[in-house]
Design a protein around this motif. Structure first.
Motif, PDB file in Angstrom:
ATOM      1  N   MET A   1       0.846  -1.170   0.000  1.00  0.00           N
ATOM      2  CA  MET A   1       0.000   0.000   0.000  1.00  0.00           C
ATOM      3  C   MET A   1       0.895   1.237   0.000  1.00  0.00           C
ATOM      4  O   MET A   1       1.699   1.411   0.905  1.00  0.00           O
ATOM      5  CB  MET A   1      -0.883  -0.023   1.246  1.00  0.00           C
ATOM      6  N   PRO A   2       0.777   2.070  -0.980  1.00  0.00           N
ATOM      7  CA  PRO A   2       1.563   3.304  -1.028  1.00  0.00           C
ATOM      8  C   PRO A   2       1.142   4.288   0.071  1.00  0.00           C
ATOM      9  O   PRO A   2       0.049   4.189   0.630  1.00  0.00           O
ATOM     10  CB  PRO A   2       1.248   3.874  -2.407  1.00  0.00           C
ATOM     11  N   LEU A   3       2.001   5.237   0.352  1.00  0.00           N
ATOM     12  CA  LEU A   3       1.701   6.251   1.366  1.00  0.00           C
ATOM     13  C   LEU A   3       0.398   6.991   1.065  1.00  0.00           C
ATOM     14  O   LEU A   3      -0.344   7.341   1.981  1.00  0.00           O
ATOM     15  CB  LEU A   3       2.859   7.246   1.475  1.00  0.00           C
ATOM     16  N   ARG A   4       0.109   7.213  -0.213  1.00  0.00           N
ATOM     17  CA  ARG A   4      -1.095   7.957  -0.586  1.00  0.00           C
ATOM     18  C   ARG A   4      -2.381   7.258  -0.141  1.00  0.00           C
ATOM     19  O   ARG A   4      -3.429   7.879  -0.050  1.00  0.00           O
ATOM     20  CB  ARG A   4      -1.131   8.229  -2.087  1.00  0.00           C
ATOM     21  N   ASP A   5      -2.299   5.966   0.140  1.00  0.00           N
ATOM     22  CA  ASP A   5      -3.472   5.205   0.545  1.00  0.00           C
ATOM     23  C   ASP A   5      -3.644   5.106   2.065  1.00  0.00           C
ATOM     24  O   ASP A   5      -4.590   4.490   2.535  1.00  0.00           O
ATOM     25  CB  ASP A   5      -3.423   3.793  -0.044  1.00  0.00           C
ATOM     26  N   ILE A   6      -2.723   5.684   2.817  1.00  0.00           N
ATOM     27  CA  ILE A   6      -2.837   5.667   4.277  1.00  0.00           C
ATOM     28  C   ILE A   6      -3.991   6.585   4.671  1.00  0.00           C
ATOM     29  O   ILE A   6      -4.059   7.737   4.253  1.00  0.00           O
ATOM     30  CB  ILE A   6      -1.524   6.134   4.946  1.00  0.00           C
ATOM     31  N   ILE A   7      -4.880   6.071   5.489  1.00  0.00           N
ATOM     32  CA  ILE A   7      -6.078   6.817   5.897  1.00  0.00           C
ATOM     33  C   ILE A   7      -5.871   7.426   7.284  1.00  0.00           C
ATOM     34  O   ILE A   7      -5.396   6.742   8.203  1.00  0.00           O
ATOM     35  CB  ILE A   7      -7.312   5.888   5.901  1.00  0.00           C
TER      36      ILE A   7
ATOM     37  N   THR B   1      11.007   0.599  -7.245  1.00  0.00           N
ATOM     38  CA  THR B   1      11.763   0.789  -8.486  1.00  0.00           C
ATOM     39  C   THR B   1      11.036   1.715  -9.465  1.00  0.00           C
ATOM     40  O   THR B   1      11.605   2.112 -10.473  1.00  0.00           O
ATOM     41  CB  THR B   1      12.026  -0.570  -9.172  1.00  0.00           C
ATOM     42  N   ASN B   2       9.772   2.046  -9.182  1.00  0.00           N
ATOM     43  CA  ASN B   2       8.981   2.915 -10.071  1.00  0.00           C
ATOM     44  C   ASN B   2       8.356   4.074  -9.298  1.00  0.00           C
ATOM     45  O   ASN B   2       7.171   4.355  -9.444  1.00  0.00           O
ATOM     46  CB  ASN B   2       7.854   2.110 -10.735  1.00  0.00           C
ATOM     47  N   THR B   3       9.131   4.736  -8.453  1.00  0.00           N
ATOM     48  CA  THR B   3       8.571   5.799  -7.626  1.00  0.00           C
ATOM     49  C   THR B   3       8.021   6.941  -8.480  1.00  0.00           C
ATOM     50  O   THR B   3       8.534   7.242  -9.544  1.00  0.00           O
ATOM     51  CB  THR B   3       9.621   6.387  -6.667  1.00  0.00           C
ATOM     52  N   ALA B   4       6.951   7.535  -7.960  1.00  0.00           N
ATOM     53  CA  ALA B   4       6.348   8.709  -8.598  1.00  0.00           C
ATOM     54  C   ALA B   4       5.767   9.590  -7.502  1.00  0.00           C
ATOM     55  O   ALA B   4       5.125   9.094  -6.570  1.00  0.00           O
ATOM     56  CB  ALA B   4       5.241   8.275  -9.566  1.00  0.00           C
ATOM     57  N   ASP B   5       5.998  10.884  -7.612  1.00  0.00           N
ATOM     58  CA  ASP B   5       5.480  11.840  -6.627  1.00  0.00           C
ATOM     59  C   ASP B   5       5.885  11.459  -5.210  1.00  0.00           C
ATOM     60  O   ASP B   5       5.083  11.511  -4.282  1.00  0.00           O
ATOM     61  CB  ASP B   5       3.948  11.951  -6.728  1.00  0.00           C
ATOM     62  N   ASP B   6       7.139  11.057  -5.039  1.00  0.00           N
ATOM     63  CA  ASP B   6       7.678  10.716  -3.729  1.00  0.00           C
ATOM     64  C   ASP B   6       6.856   9.644  -3.027  1.00  0.00           C
ATOM     65  O   ASP B   6       6.594   9.717  -1.821  1.00  0.00           O
ATOM     66  CB  ASP B   6       7.789  11.973  -2.848  1.00  0.00           C
ATOM     67  N   ASP B   7       6.447   8.654  -3.779  1.00  0.00           N
ATOM     68  CA  ASP B   7       5.660   7.563  -3.226  1.00  0.00           C
ATOM     69  C   ASP B   7       5.939   6.293  -4.030  1.00  0.00           C
ATOM     70  O   ASP B   7       6.465   6.345  -5.138  1.00  0.00           O
ATOM     71  CB  ASP B   7       4.160   7.902  -3.290  1.00  0.00           C
ATOM     72  N   ALA B   8       5.577   5.179  -3.453  1.00  0.00           N
ATOM     73  CA  ALA B   8       5.752   3.896  -4.121  1.00  0.00           C
ATOM     74  C   ALA B   8       4.662   3.677  -5.164  1.00  0.00           C
ATOM     75  O   ALA B   8       3.561   4.217  -5.044  1.00  0.00           O
ATOM     76  CB  ALA B   8       5.699   2.773  -3.086  1.00  0.00           C
TER      77      ALA B   8
END
Length: 180
Positions: A1-7, A53-60
């Motif tokens: 789960m990427p950081l953007r999905d942390i609730i 290996t495919n980071t985008a916008d400082d996230d996984a």
């Protein structure tokens, strides 16, 4: 789960993303807050963001083989430790210390997650302190605690504190709905 999905933890997540953006990741963090507020999940997401290996916008990306291994807890560069009893024993801390000095196998950094960091006794805490004082450049520690005031002050002072706030009922429902 990427950081953007942390609730429910926007401040904690943004703090971690800021370290990623600047590419200045400290060697030790102390994730602290009430039990069940997402500290471990965020630690895993942070490990993914560090090693993806495919980071985008400082996230996984959450989809590459590295992200999947970390999520499944099978990546050799991201390890979670928990005391077998009430406190960490010397026999449990010695392997952690040794692991810290191994170079990453496939990822950019080794991430060692210590659950219940407050269970480090004076003896085992001082053993770990030696590594925290002179950390290997490729290792990051994430100490997780519900009661950070029970952690030795010398360890707390060498870790960047990240506060996790209690989840609101709507956020808990959202997490439960997602896992259903």
């Amino acid at each position: 789960m990427p950081l953007r999905d942390i609730i429910g933890q926007p401040i904690a997540v943004q703090s971690l993303k800021n370290f990623l953006k600047k590419d200045t990741i400290p060697h030790a963090f102390l994730f602290h807050g009430e039990e069940g507020c997402g500290k471990h999940t965020t630690a895993v997401a942070f490990a993914q963001a560090i090693n993806c290996t495919n980071t985008a916008d400082d996230d996984a990306c959450g989809a590459c083989s590295t992200c999947r291994r970390i999520q499944r807890n099978t990546d050799v560069d991201v390890l979670t430790y928990e005391p077998q009893k009430k406190e960490y024993l010397v026999e449990e801390v010695n392997p952690i210390r040794k692991e810290a000095f191994y170079t990453p196998n496939t990822g950019r950094r080794k991430v060692l997650i210590l659950e219940k960091a407050e269970a480090l006794s004076r003896e085992t805490g001082n053993m770990l302190l030696k590594v925290l004082e002179e950390p290997p450049p490729s290792t990051i520690f994430v100490l997780i605690s519900d009661t950070p005031y029970h952690i030795l002050p010398t360890i707390r002072s060498r870790s960047i504190p990240i506060l996790f706030r209690p989840l609101q009922p709507a956020e808990m429902r959202s997490i439960l709905d997602r896992s259903a």
